[in-house]
Design a protein around this motif. Structure first.
Motif, short mmCIF file in Angstrom:
data_model
loop_
_atom_site.label_atom_id
_atom_site.label_comp_id
_atom_site.label_asym_id
_atom_site.label_seq_id
_atom_site.Cartn_x
_atom_site.Cartn_y
_atom_site.Cartn_z
N ILE A 9 71.59 72.56 146.18
CA ILE A 9 70.47 73.52 145.80
C ILE A 9 70.84 75.12 145.35
CG2 ILE A 9 68.69 74.97 147.13
CD1 ILE A 9 67.70 71.86 146.54
N GLU A 10 72.07 75.43 145.88
CA GLU A 10 72.51 76.71 145.31
C GLU A 10 73.01 76.32 143.69
OE1 GLU A 10 76.09 79.97 146.47
OE2 GLU A 10 75.77 78.03 147.78
N GLY A 11 73.83 75.29 143.47
CA GLY A 11 74.04 75.14 142.03
C GLY A 11 72.80 75.15 141.23
N VAL A 12 71.78 74.51 141.64
CA VAL A 12 70.41 74.48 140.86
C VAL A 12 69.74 75.58 140.70
CG1 VAL A 12 67.98 73.47 140.84
CG2 VAL A 12 70.11 71.95 141.37
N GLY A 13 69.84 76.45 141.84
CA GLY A 13 69.21 78.06 141.56
C GLY A 13 69.88 78.85 140.71
N ASP A 14 71.17 78.59 140.77
CA ASP A 14 71.90 79.37 139.56
C ASP A 14 71.71 79.00 138.16
OD1 ASP A 14 73.11 80.89 141.81
OD2 ASP A 14 74.93 79.55 141.83
N LEU A 15 71.67 77.97 138.09
CA LEU A 15 71.30 77.37 136.36
C LEU A 15 69.92 77.13 136.27
CD1 LEU A 15 74.27 74.50 136.00
CD2 LEU A 15 74.27 76.92 135.22
N ALA A 16 68.89 77.30 137.12
CA ALA A 16 67.68 76.99 136.59
C ALA A 16 67.05 78.08 135.58
CB ALA A 16 66.85 77.37 137.81
N PRO A 17 67.30 79.18 135.54
CA PRO A 17 67.10 80.18 134.66
C PRO A 17 67.72 79.55 133.29
CG PRO A 17 67.90 81.61 136.27
CD PRO A 17 68.23 80.16 136.80
N THR A 18 68.95 79.05 133.25
CA THR A 18 69.42 78.50 131.99
C THR A 18 68.71 77.23 131.58
OG1 THR A 18 71.63 79.32 132.47
CG2 THR A 18 71.53 77.63 130.82
N ALA A 19 68.41 76.43 132.24
CA ALA A 19 67.41 75.22 132.11
C ALA A 19 66.17 75.54 131.42
CB ALA A 19 67.44 74.43 133.29
N ALA A 20 65.48 76.72 132.15
CA ALA A 20 64.34 76.94 131.66
C ALA A 20 64.57 77.66 130.08
CB ALA A 20 63.67 78.15 132.58
N MET A 21 65.52 78.54 130.00
CA MET A 21 65.64 79.12 128.80
C MET A 21 65.97 77.75 127.49
SD MET A 21 68.43 79.64 126.24
CE MET A 21 69.89 79.68 127.06
#
Length: 488
Positions: free
Chosen positions: A50-62
């Motif tokens: 969950i912490e990793g997903v939270g860190d990369l979520a903005p990148t995935a959205a971009m």
């Protein structure tokens, strides 16, 4: 123990994807999950993910909205003039095409965003590589390495991170490195020239009437006037292949089209149903009357990105929404465009979230920290005065196996402190820290590389096996040039 398990986990992941025993998504998820259990922290796996997903979520959205935006721009014909211009320069010569790939990737990299660079470069060059049956890993390898050199721009990320971590001015890091980076970029062009000559030798110099002829279009002229003509290469003699309509391919052995035993991955013929389809100049999605609007919108978007007026994911979200609304006013057309690019969106975003598992476990279990401490501790005491060189060499493996944030904010301060104890300036250490970026851009932890291989339809393992050696060589050229110029 964590140090050993960290290296074993990374090695296991790389071996499995390079030998194609597992898909990258499966390996990114299952391998770290297994090692998380092995280190006795299986109960915390959910928190790490969950912490990793939270860190990369903005990148995935971009990436999601960037793919939609540039996909729409491709559909409406924004990049068609680029393709035609490159075709005029390349003249259907494999050597020129590979050099053109490096040149285009370097120019587009000025915007500082790897994903944008790869989307534009692949969109322009992919039709040429497919039509001429060139190796697609040459496309991905050259584009990634060129972008890696240009990624050192102050607004590209690594230089700004190094400046922030060591509390120095980014200009003081970048400007003295310009001569060394220029040599590195020259090395990329030399590499592309050599790889292009190899492709020319394999395929011959090709000529054709319409490289971007739409797939499935019937040929009305005699076959001899529309097929590819190979002048040398292949089996050593000139020949003409019986061209398949829309694929630009030759079936004859005299044309030298058959894959050789030592051929690079990515040169094989596409499977049935995956035949090349170029940019149809008569496709119904073209919007010639809106060309300058779309060009202006893209320029404004890239300018806003460079000036950091808003977060990049928000900019691409707004840009994609505006591009869809203006170019395709009806709901049905908008749904059709989104559906047309859904595969790329799903593949790339899925890969990013899978990478979040890998980075989350590496960071959460402390493997990254222990690996970095071990590598720093392994530096001989007598090398203290050479911490610039040591940092440059360490930047290659560390930025490949770690995120830029992890390296620049976690490891670089330690290296700078060790250098300061021996009279080495933090600026010198900071400059050395950016020489590994040509290799970093092909790291499995860089989301943009999945855009590159996904759009080029290249297996990530094939890209890694082909590119790493050339990227390492380019990084070492930059390091050697920096030492020669006295920058490090």
């Amino acid at each position: 123990m964590l140090t050993i398990l960290g290296f074993v986990m990374i090695a296991t992941f790389l071996v499995l994807i390079m030998t194609k025993k597992m898909s990258p998504i499966a390996a990114l998820v299952l391998i770290p999950a297994l090692f998380c259990v092995l280190v006795g922290q299986g109960a915390k796996l959910g928190d790490y993910v969950i912490e990793g997903v939270g860190d990369l979520a903005p990148t995935a959205a971009m990436l999601m909205f960037a793919i939609v935006y540039f996909g729409v721009m491709i559909d409406v014909g924004l990049f068609d003039p680029i393709v035609r211009g490159i075709l005029r320069f390349c003249r259907a010569d494999p050597m020129r095409i590979v050099v053109g790939t490096a040149l285009l990737a370097a120019i587009v990299s000025l915007d500082g965003d790897g994903s944008t660079t790869f989307m534009i470069t692949v969109s322009a060059m992919y039709p040429l590589y497919k039509r001429l049956k060139m190796s697609l890993v040459v496309l991905t390898g050259v584009a990634a390495t060129a972008n890696g050199v240009m990624n050192t721009l102050p607004w590209g990320g690594p230089t700004a991170r190094a400046a922030t971590a060591l509390k120095v001015d980014a200009t003081d890091i970048f400007v003295p490195m310009i001569p060394a980076l220029a040599v590195g970029l020259l090395a990329v062009f030399v590499l592309s020239y050599v790889l292009g000559l190899r492709e020319r030798k394999r395929l011959g110099t090709l000529t054709l009437d319409e490289v971007l002829e739409p797939a499935g279009e019937k040929v009305t002229e005699p076959v001899t006037e529309t097929v590819l003509v190979r002048t040398g290469g292949g089996s050593g003699g000139a020949g003409t292949g019986a061209g398949r309509t829309g694929t630009g391919g030759g079936a004859g052995d005299a044309a030298g089209t058959g894959p050789s035993p030592d051929e690079d991955p990515g040169t094989q013929e596409p499977a049935d149903g995956d035949e090349f389809k170029g940019l149809d100049p008569n496709r119904p999605t073209l919007r010639p009357r809106l060309y300058w609007f779309n060009a202006g919108l893209t320029l404004v978007l890239l300018t806003a990105m460079i000036m950091e007026l808003m977060p990049i994911p928000v900019l691409f979200l707004l840009g994609a929404a505006l591009a869809l609304t203006v170019n395709f006013p009806t709901m049905a057309d908008q749904r059709a465009r989104i559906a047309a690019h859904a595969d790329n969106v799903l593949n790339v975003s899925g890969m990013v979230f899978a990478a979040a598992v890998f980075t989350g476990v590496l960071t959460g279990t402390g493997m990254v920290e222990h690996m970095a401490d071990w590598l720093v501790g392994a530096v001989p005491e007598g090398m203290g005065p050479q911490m610039g060189l040591v940092t440059g060499l360490l930047s290659l493996p560390l930025t490949y196996f770690m995120s830029n944030d992890g390296f620049y904010f976690g490891v670089l301060p330690v290296l700078a402190e060790a250098g300061a104890a021996h009279g080495v300036s933090p600026l010198e250490v900071a400059r050395a820290s950016i020489v590994g970026q040509p290799l970093h851009m092909s790291s499995p932890l860089v989301p943009a590389v999945y855009v590159l291989v996904g759009m080029a339809k290249v297996e990530f393992g094939d890209h890694t096996r082909f590119t790493v050696k050339w990227a390492v060589l380019t990084s070492l050229v930059v390091l050697a040039a920096a030492i020669l110029f006295g920058t490090i």
